[in-house]
Design a protein around this motif. Structure first.
Motif, short mmCIF file in Angstrom:
data_model
loop_
_atom_site.label_atom_id
_atom_site.label_comp_id
_atom_site.label_asym_id
_atom_site.label_seq_id
_atom_site.Cartn_x
_atom_site.Cartn_y
_atom_site.Cartn_z
N PRO A 126 -5.28 84.28 -42.52
CA PRO A 126 -5.60 83.42 -43.69
C PRO A 126 -5.25 84.20 -45.07
N SER A 182 -4.59 77.98 -45.92
CA SER A 182 -4.12 78.70 -44.81
C SER A 182 -3.63 77.79 -43.68
N THR A 237 4.56 81.58 -47.33
CA THR A 237 4.63 82.02 -45.81
C THR A 237 5.88 81.03 -44.91
#
Length: 323
Positions: A320, A66, A4
């Motif tokens: 998440p 997350s 991410t």
């Protein structure tokens, strides 16, 4: 979490250089300035969110799978005065950089607003001394100056349009109406708020190509939007003559600085660009040889791309376990 962070960093890089450069060179924004304005705002918001988000996610990556879980763990560490053994130097560095950049952006936004408000206040005080209300035009002040000058001074309920007596003597009645309509469009469409935001962005990150290109593009787009409003009541040839006559006159010395980025002063006589970098020749060409606006499909595509730019970093940050 690391994937991410890398995706956000890649998006931030794309929005910092190739995307704004390509958009600044495109020809279609003149055909649909509203859609182009929305796209520039999305690039700015998504770029800032991706830049800060990439550093934040990377810094918190050892604390959870997350961002939400990592933030909860970080809060427990801070409140419990625990030693964050999972975090190493580069994680702490990234978190510090994200925090500093966030504070810097917010502080610059507020500082820019305070500077603009102070400049407008001084400008309004000067107008009270050097100008008088126009008897024929509502919320319009006239200054004694031989050059054709027109600009607006935002201020909520105290917003006014400022004209010079030189302008009123130079322009024909229909040309004067076109200029007044143009300036009032800046006020009714709240262009000063857009200019304030992009001026603050430029001040906060002057080294970033996006900020320079975005500010210049937004300055031009607000002029096109105001031109389009004036075109509803004035012929294109009338508006062209008015722009050309005002362009050779310039503004009073210090008027643009006193009014701040929220004002839209008349162009200077220095050349084809005014004091804000707006391409006067491009504005005239757009009116002299008008091209059809973007179709509904193309406009919808631009607006969808703008929405997607905001959605992608937001989803990457809040969903998440996505990566």
């Amino acid at each position: 979490m690391l994937v991410t962070a890398y995706l956000l960093a890649l998006l931030a890089l794309l929005l910092a250089w190739p995307v704004p450069v390509a958009l600044s060179r495109a020809q279609w924004p003149a055909r649909s300035p509203f859609a182009a304005m929305v796209l520039w705002q999305s690039i700015a918001l998504a770029g800032g969110l991706s830049m800060i988000g990439a550093m934040l996610v990377y810094g918190l990556s050892p604390l959870g799978d997350s961002l939400v879980a990592a933030v909860r763990r970080a809060v427990k560490v801070v409140l419990g005065n625990e030693a964050p053994n999972e975090l190493h130097f580069w994680h702490l560095f990234a978190l510090s950089a994200a925090a500093l950049l966030s504070v810097h952006l917010v502080f610059t936004l507020l500082l820019t607003y305070a500077r603009i408000a102070s400049q407008r206040r001084r400008h309004r005080e000067l107008l009270a001394l050097l100008s008088s209300p126009s008897g024929a035009l509502e919320r319009t002040w006239v200054i004694s100056h031989p050059a054709p000058v027109a600009y607006c001074l935002p201020g909520g309920s105290r917003s006014v349009t400022v004209l010079s007596d030189g302008l009123m003597e130079t322009l024909a009645p229909e040309e004067l109406d076109a200029v007044v309509s143009h300036e009032r469009a800046h006020l009714t469409q709240r262009h000063h708020l857009l200019l304030w935001a992009f001026e603050a962005w430029r001040s906060a990150l002057p080294w970033l190509p996006t900020t320079r290109l975005a500010r210049q593009a937004v300055n031009s787009l607000v002029e096109m939007l105001a031109d389009d409003v004036a075109r509803r009541t004035a012929r294109d040839d009338v508006l062209v003559r008015a722009i050309a006559l005002v362009a050779v006159g310039g503004e009073p010395a210090g008027a643009a600085a006193a009014a701040g980025p929220g004002s839209v002063p008349a162009p200077s006589a220095a050349g084809a660009f005014d004091a804000d970098g707006v391409d006067i020749a491009g504005r005239l060409s757009r009116l002299l040889t008008p091209r059809p606006p973007l179709g509904r499909g193309a406009t919808a595509l631009v607006l969808a791309a703008s929405l997607l730019l905001i959605a992608v970093p937001t989803v990457l940050l809040i969903v998440p376990g996505l990566f």
